[in-house]
Design a protein around this motif. Structure first.
Motif, PDB file in Angstrom:
ATOM      1  N   ARG A  52       0.836  -1.215   0.000  1.00  3.51           N
ATOM      2  CA  ARG A  52       0.000   0.000   0.000  1.00  3.51           C
ATOM      3  C   ARG A  52       0.864   1.256   0.000  1.00  3.51           C
ATOM      4  NH1 ARG A  52      -2.995   1.513   4.396  1.00  3.51           N
ATOM      5  NH2 ARG A  52      -4.212   3.112   3.379  1.00  3.51           N
ATOM      6  N   MET A  73       1.543   4.815  -2.905  1.00  2.00           N
ATOM      7  CA  MET A  73       1.821   6.239  -2.751  1.00  2.00           C
ATOM      8  C   MET A  73       3.169   6.608  -3.359  1.00  2.00           C
ATOM      9  SD  MET A  73       1.012   8.576   0.368  1.00  2.00           S
ATOM     10  CE  MET A  73       2.317   8.254   1.489  1.00  2.00           C
ATOM     11  N   LEU A  74       4.167   5.732  -3.164  1.00  3.61           N
ATOM     12  CA  LEU A  74       5.475   6.011  -3.767  1.00  3.61           C
ATOM     13  C   LEU A  74       5.347   6.080  -5.289  1.00  3.61           C
ATOM     14  CD1 LEU A  74       7.707   3.686  -1.546  1.00  3.61           C
ATOM     15  CD2 LEU A  74       7.584   6.179  -1.473  1.00  3.61           C
ATOM     16  N   ALA A  94       2.606   6.838  -6.999  1.00  2.37           N
ATOM     17  CA  ALA A  94       1.880   8.063  -7.369  1.00  2.37           C
ATOM     18  C   ALA A  94       2.797   9.274  -7.284  1.00  2.37           C
ATOM     19  CB  ALA A  94       0.668   8.234  -6.455  1.00  2.37           C
ATOM     20  N   ASN A  95       3.635   9.316  -6.238  1.00  3.80           N
ATOM     21  CA  ASN A  95       4.593  10.419  -6.092  1.00  3.80           C
ATOM     22  C   ASN A  95       5.550  10.456  -7.269  1.00  3.80           C
ATOM     23  OD1 ASN A  95       3.606  11.276  -3.678  1.00  3.80           O
ATOM     24  ND2 ASN A  95       5.231  10.385  -2.426  1.00  3.80           N
ATOM     25  N   SER A 124       9.643  11.078   0.013  1.00  3.44           N
ATOM     26  CA  SER A 124       8.580  10.121  -0.332  1.00  3.44           C
ATOM     27  C   SER A 124       8.422   9.060   0.750  1.00  3.44           C
ATOM     28  CB  SER A 124       8.890   9.440  -1.663  1.00  3.44           C
ATOM     29  OG  SER A 124       8.749  10.348  -2.713  1.00  3.44           O
ATOM     30  N   HIS A 125       9.572   8.526   1.205  1.00  6.67           N
ATOM     31  CA  HIS A 125       9.483   7.475   2.219  1.00  6.67           C
ATOM     32  C   HIS A 125       8.974   8.026   3.555  1.00  6.67           C
ATOM     33  CE1 HIS A 125      10.918   4.009   0.076  1.00  6.67           C
ATOM     34  NE2 HIS A 125      11.880   4.733  -0.466  1.00  6.67           N
ATOM     35  N   THR A 184       6.848  10.362   3.773  1.00  5.52           N
ATOM     36  CA  THR A 184       5.408  10.536   3.553  1.00  5.52           C
ATOM     37  C   THR A 184       4.656   9.249   3.878  1.00  5.52           C
ATOM     38  OG1 THR A 184       5.989  12.038   1.755  1.00  5.52           O
ATOM     39  CG2 THR A 184       3.688  11.395   1.929  1.00  5.52           C
ATOM     40  N   VAL A 185       5.281   8.111   3.530  1.00  4.71           N
ATOM     41  CA  VAL A 185       4.665   6.818   3.841  1.00  4.71           C
ATOM     42  C   VAL A 185       4.532   6.654   5.360  1.00  4.71           C
ATOM     43  CG1 VAL A 185       5.001   4.325   3.774  1.00  4.71           C
ATOM     44  CG2 VAL A 185       5.444   5.696   1.726  1.00  4.71           C
ATOM     45  N   MET A 208       1.780   8.882   6.608  1.00  4.75           N
ATOM     46  CA  MET A 208       0.456   8.332   6.311  1.00  4.75           C
ATOM     47  C   MET A 208       0.074   7.246   7.327  1.00  4.75           C
ATOM     48  SD  MET A 208      -0.761   5.994   3.137  1.00  4.75           S
ATOM     49  CE  MET A 208       0.154   4.607   3.749  1.00  4.75           C
ATOM     50  N   PHE A 252      -6.538   5.649   4.523  1.00  6.79           N
ATOM     51  CA  PHE A 252      -6.524   6.470   3.311  1.00  6.79           C
ATOM     52  C   PHE A 252      -6.861   5.602   2.093  1.00  6.79           C
ATOM     53  CE2 PHE A 252      -4.075   9.113   6.130  1.00  6.79           C
ATOM     54  CZ  PHE A 252      -4.398  10.408   5.733  1.00  6.79           C
ATOM     55  N   ASP A 312      -7.095   4.666  -1.968  1.00  7.87           N
ATOM     56  CA  ASP A 312      -6.092   4.835  -3.026  1.00  7.87           C
ATOM     57  C   ASP A 312      -6.079   6.241  -3.634  1.00  7.87           C
ATOM     58  OD1 ASP A 312      -5.394   2.283  -2.572  1.00  7.87           O
ATOM     59  OD2 ASP A 312      -6.013   1.481  -4.523  1.00  7.87           O
ATOM     60  N   LEU A 347      -3.864   8.558  -1.889  1.00  6.14           N
ATOM     61  CA  LEU A 347      -2.448   8.192  -1.743  1.00  6.14           C
ATOM     62  C   LEU A 347      -1.624   8.918  -2.801  1.00  6.14           C
ATOM     63  CD1 LEU A 347      -2.630   4.373  -0.940  1.00  6.14           C
ATOM     64  CD2 LEU A 347      -2.505   6.321   0.607  1.00  6.14           C
ATOM     65  N   ARG A 348      -1.551  10.225  -2.671  1.00  5.65           N
ATOM     66  CA  ARG A 348      -0.768  11.015  -3.614  1.00  5.65           C
ATOM     67  C   ARG A 348      -0.090  12.155  -2.898  1.00  5.65           C
ATOM     68  NH1 ARG A 348      -4.787  13.371  -7.830  1.00  5.65           N
ATOM     69  NH2 ARG A 348      -2.682  13.670  -8.605  1.00  5.65           N
ATOM     70  N   ARG A 349       0.826  12.712  -3.636  1.00  9.02           N
ATOM     71  CA  ARG A 349       1.691  13.731  -3.083  1.00  9.02           C
ATOM     72  C   ARG A 349       0.925  14.923  -2.508  1.00  9.02           C
ATOM     73  NH1 ARG A 349       7.036  14.912  -3.618  1.00  9.02           N
ATOM     74  NH2 ARG A 349       7.518  17.089  -3.992  1.00  9.02           N
ATOM     75  N   ARG A 350      -0.087  15.372  -3.262  1.00  4.95           N
ATOM     76  CA  ARG A 350      -0.811  16.586  -2.877  1.00  4.95           C
ATOM     77  C   ARG A 350      -1.506  16.448  -1.524  1.00  4.95           C
ATOM     78  NH1 ARG A 350      -3.099  17.757  -7.972  1.00  4.95           N
ATOM     79  NH2 ARG A 350      -5.109  17.060  -7.232  1.00  4.95           N
ATOM     80  N   PHE A 380      -0.518  15.306   1.144  1.00  7.20           N
ATOM     81  CA  PHE A 380       0.356  15.504   2.306  1.00  7.20           C
ATOM     82  C   PHE A 380       1.256  16.736   2.157  1.00  7.20           C
ATOM     83  CE2 PHE A 380      -0.729  11.091   1.643  1.00  7.20           C
ATOM     84  CZ  PHE A 380      -1.251  10.725   2.871  1.00  7.20           C
TER      85      PHE A 380
END
Lengths: 308, 86
Positions: A216, A220-221, A223-224, B38-39, B41-42, B45, B56, B58, B61-64, B66
């Motif tokens: 999961r 996100m990774l 999408a980023n 990025s990591h 951010t995980v 989350m 959250f 799918d 689950l994007r950059r914006r 956070f």
């Protein structure tokens, strides 16, 4: 194309490659021997890449297909792709442990439980060994660094698709420097890679892509990575038009590797890195798919590119 | 009273998510500019899911989602509203 139809197309292409003695099956999905003809195509393609990139002054580094386990642990690979990693384990026991191993083996039970991790891990991507080497040299020169690497890589993703091997080779040029330097390099290779593959007469498209991050968190990774257009792939249809195969990739790692290994630019900033990677087996497979199994019957214009 | 924004700030204080002190940043400050990777951010989350007992979907689950305390507050608020309505 349904999933079943795709699998059938992949199996049919694999069987044809084996029947034409281009690939040699080894009894495990994704593990093949290569024939002389197959290797010649790959060797010629590598020379073609060198004709385009060889005058840029890249330092050539050739590593075995394995890296130092500590470097692997530092790289962050397990945070992103635990499912793909291949660690090398060995027997490290005494006489009694050896006896137990043999007995378990004879009973055809799982003898691997006692194997211990060595200091060696299979190379997941050709550029991984070079970052700690560069970091150990100290600050980068003002114009950064450019390295040419080529290695077998391992990824644990057994598949009947001949374009998804567990052991395959990547040829890469890797640029290390400021963000501006590495972004300019990446754009240069998007253009060059497209020109190289167009001249080889294969249908292609270049598109934004993401790596196969795990779980999961991986969603996100991924999408980023897409939002920031960090990865582009040059895709060629091999066994499916709807799902073409990534044969080249153009990656901007930002300062990920620079940060992990403390690689510094001349002005003391954290280095950024980018690479262009050629999946040479996939490229050979694309050529066999589009031009046929007999290389002597390939279009003359294509042959001229490779056998000059 | 502890607000959602305070609880979000607690997560930044408790975990080493940013290289800078969250107290120096406003609710609208760009967290990626402040060094959010990025990591990280995980981890952020997962901590948010634990703290607010939400998941959250799918599409978030994007950059914006956070990019700032405000953006996180909006996303968490939406998930909390959904949970209350369920």
């Amino acid at each position: 194309m349904t999933a079943d139809a795709l699998s059938a197309a992949q199996a049919a292409f694999r069987d044809a490659l084996i029947a034409h003695r281009l690939l040699i099956p080894m009894g495990v999905d994704g593990l093949y021997g290569r024939s002389g003809v197959f290797e010649d195509v790959i060797e010629r393609f590598n020379l073609l890449v060198s004709r385009h990139g060889g005058n840029d002054g890249a330092e050539v580094m050739r590593f075995p297909p394995a890296i130092n386990r500590r470097d692997f642990e530092d790289s962050g690979y397990l945070k992103s792709f635990p499912q793909l990693a291949g660690t090398i384990h060995s027997f490290m026991g005494n006489d009694r442990d050896h006896q137990a191993l043999i007995e378990t083996l004879l009973k055809k039970e799982d003898w691997t439980a006692g194997q211990k991790a060595t200091q060696v891990v299979m190379t997941p991507a050709a550029c991984y060994p070079l970052y700690p080497v560069l970091a150990a040299r100290g600050k980068l020169p003002a114009d950064g660094a450019l390295v040419d690497v080529y290695s077998y890589c391992f990824r644990h993703e057994p598949s009947i698709d001949p374009a998804r091997m567990q052991l395959f080779r990547q040829r890469e040029y890797v640029r290390i420097g400021t963000a501006d330097q590495v972004m300019a390099f990446r754009q240069l290779w998007v253009d060059r890679g497209t020109a190289i593959m167009s001249a080889l007469g294969v249908p292609l498209e270049v598109d934004v892509a993401n790596d196969p991050f795990f779980g999961r968190a991986g969603k996100m990774l991924a999408a980023n990575q897409r939002d920031q257009t960090l990865k582009f792939e040059l895709l060629i249809p091999i066994t499916s038009r709807e799902k073409p195969t990534a044969c080249l990739s153009f990656n901007y790692h930002q300062d990920h590797f620079g940060h992990v290994w403390d690689i510094r630019t001349q002005d003391g900033g954290t280095a950024h890195t980018a690479c262009v990677g050629f999946g040479v087996e996939r490229i050979a497979l694309a050529l066999f798919k589009h031009h046929g199994f007999d290389v002597k019957a390939w279009p003359q214009a294509v042959r001229d590119q490779l056998w000059t | 009273m502890t607000t959602v924004a305070d609880m979000i700030r607690d997560i930044f204080r408790e975990g080493s998510i940013l290289p800078v002190d969250i107290a120096t940043l406003s609710d609208s400050a760009d967290l990626y500019t402040a060094g959010l990777t990025s990591h990280a951010t995980v981890n952020l989350m997962l901590s948010l899911e634990e703290k607010f007992d939400v998941e959250f979907p799918d599409r978030l689950l994007r950059r914006r989602t956070f990019e700032s305390i405000d953006a996180i507050k909006a996303a968490v608020g939406e998930l909390l509203d959904q949970k209350a309505a369920a």
